[in-house]
Design an enzyme around this catalytic site. Sequence first.
Site, mmCIF file in Angstrom:
data_model
loop_
_atom_site.group_PDB
_atom_site.id
_atom_site.type_symbol
_atom_site.label_atom_id
_atom_site.label_comp_id
_atom_site.label_asym_id
_atom_site.label_seq_id
_atom_site.Cartn_x
_atom_site.Cartn_y
_atom_site.Cartn_z
ATOM 1 N N HIS A 37 0.847 -1.210 0.000
ATOM 2 C CA HIS A 37 0.000 0.000 0.000
ATOM 3 C C HIS A 37 0.878 1.253 0.000
ATOM 4 C CE1 HIS A 37 -2.885 -2.811 2.184
ATOM 5 N NE2 HIS A 37 -3.616 -2.378 1.192
ATOM 6 N N GLU A 148 -1.704 -4.202 -8.888
ATOM 7 C CA GLU A 148 -1.939 -5.206 -9.940
ATOM 8 C C GLU A 148 -2.139 -6.611 -9.378
ATOM 9 O OE1 GLU A 148 1.398 -4.378 -12.528
ATOM 10 O OE2 GLU A 148 0.047 -3.362 -13.950
ATOM 11 N N VAL A 176 4.027 -5.745 -5.006
ATOM 12 C CA VAL A 176 5.219 -5.705 -4.150
ATOM 13 C C VAL A 176 5.281 -7.052 -3.434
ATOM 14 C CG1 VAL A 176 6.388 -4.506 -2.260
ATOM 15 C CG2 VAL A 176 4.991 -3.214 -3.873
#
Length: 279
Positions: A37, A148, A176
């Site tokens: 985030h 994504e 990530v």
Amino acid sequence: MRKIDSINEVVGLVSEIKAQGKTIGLVPTMGALHIGHLSLIEKARKENDIIICSVFVNPIQFNNQEDLDKYPRDIEKDCLLLEDAGCDYVFSPSAEEVYAEKPTETFNFGALETVMEGKMRPGHFNGVATIVSRLFNWINPTRAYFGEKDFQQLAIIKDMVRQLNSPVEIVPCPIVRESDGLAMSSRNMRLSEEKRAIASKINSILKKSVSMKENISLSQIKSFVKNEFSLLKDFELEYFELVDDATLQPVNQKGENGVVGCVAVWLGGVRLIDVIRYY
Ligand code: PAF
């Protein structure tokens, strides 16, 4: 950083910001924030004058009460992380205010929502589109940032913006990963130590299948991935699909568009998803 809890307050704030001609980057989240985030906040920071992060565990996108009850929540910690990351405002309304009246929005995403998450979680994307469209109405962001990892969600939101003729620019952000390859997710914190230690298998199976793509067909890749998960007793595969990256429809061979592999797996009572690109 200021925390805003009411819809009227955020609407008022946004009109002040807009009157100053400033751009707004919105990062919609359900809290339990992690580095994934924060990478969205960092990207938004570079591209907008003002950053608003919404933290709202949206009850109507859960189709399983237990999943909603167990969804991790820690708004104090989220605020500290957001402040450090350079966020300007955190908007955290209550479910009572957001859904004071029973929501009636109905979206139709056609074939985009009949596969994968949409197929396994009926009503999920209507719930996501309802809250995201409301956030867009209240906050009127210049840009909104989505990871994504939720590949189908991203496609649905792009389609929603197209259907609504909304001026919001949707900015996709790369997945990530933890150092062992596990895609970062708020759900990872629900894994026991033992399950966390093996959770990286999800990404390693996907990566191995990508390394085989020059030598075997897409249907063989699909069988390979399904078989690998069936050999691991702790994992229960919900789906693995190879899909066209624009239409999200399953493919057996490479066409004009790219091909991505999307997986949903249960591990120790926690549902994890991941995505990998083949072409
Ligand atoms: O991806 C999420 O965290 C949620 O689905 C979203 C976009 C914040 C809507 O509740």
